[in-house]
Design a protein around this motif. Sequence first.
Motif, PDB file in Angstrom:
ATOM      1  N   GLU A 124       0.832  -1.211   0.000  1.00  0.00           N
ATOM      2  CA  GLU A 124       0.000   0.000   0.000  1.00  0.00           C
ATOM      3  C   GLU A 124       0.864   1.257   0.000  1.00  0.00           C
ATOM      4  O   GLU A 124       0.581   2.210  -0.714  1.00  0.00           O
ATOM      5  N   ILE A 125       1.923   1.229   0.797  1.00  0.00           N
ATOM      6  CA  ILE A 125       2.838   2.392   0.835  1.00  0.00           C
ATOM      7  C   ILE A 125       3.499   2.575  -0.522  1.00  0.00           C
ATOM      8  O   ILE A 125       3.544   3.685  -1.065  1.00  0.00           O
ATOM      9  N   GLY A 181       3.994   9.057  -4.585  1.00  0.00           N
ATOM     10  CA  GLY A 181       3.858   9.963  -5.726  1.00  0.00           C
ATOM     11  C   GLY A 181       2.439  10.338  -6.075  1.00  0.00           C
ATOM     12  O   GLY A 181       2.212  11.214  -6.902  1.00  0.00           O
ATOM     13  N   LYS A 182       1.462   9.710  -5.466  1.00  0.00           N
ATOM     14  CA  LYS A 182       0.070  10.037  -5.742  1.00  0.00           C
ATOM     15  C   LYS A 182      -0.369  11.134  -4.796  1.00  0.00           C
ATOM     16  O   LYS A 182      -0.066  11.107  -3.614  1.00  0.00           O
ATOM     17  N   LYS A 183      -1.096  12.092  -5.312  1.00  0.00           N
ATOM     18  CA  LYS A 183      -1.517  13.216  -4.500  1.00  0.00           C
ATOM     19  C   LYS A 183      -2.987  13.506  -4.791  1.00  0.00           C
ATOM     20  O   LYS A 183      -3.433  13.374  -5.906  1.00  0.00           O
TER      21      LYS A 183
END
Length: 173
Positions: free
Chosen positions: A131-132, A137-139
């Motif tokens: 999951e980490i 990089g996703k926001k």
Amino acid sequence: TLLLTPAGGAKTQIGKAIEEISINPVSFEDITSAEIQTELAGKEDVTLITGDAGRILKDFDLIKVIEGILSDSRVSKRTKREQLDYEIVGNCYLAGTPQDLTSYIGSGLLSRLVPIVLMHTKEEQDDIGKEIINSIGKKTNHDITINHIKLYYRWLYQVQKGLSNDFNPIKGY
């Protein structure tokens, strides 16, 4: 707070995050009772942070200093060479393994802490890691950054010190 988790349980990362958002963090791994008493002199509010509770819990004198800070809001020391006596408000983040608790903790320190025990199965650790990795990089528009949290805690600190024009400090707890 006392965080107990096996090796690889993110003790160090959580400690770094707490250090980032805390008011007057004092981070240490190996310190004597005399050193911490001297280092804290002149500080009003502190957050003590260590990722090696096992080492700290072996030192009875250091435990007594931490107990005094957490329960009495006071540091008091008298030797032939030095005399310290000051008030200090503090809280503490200790992180270690469950073995640290059973092997070393004693006296009244445990009653002054809120223990958090995190134990994951191998599968749960793998899922957390995936999951980490997948979220790097996703926001989104709703992301709360460490800076947001830091600003919020600094604002709360100002309110509790009576420095806010809009809010009164919370008393009686």
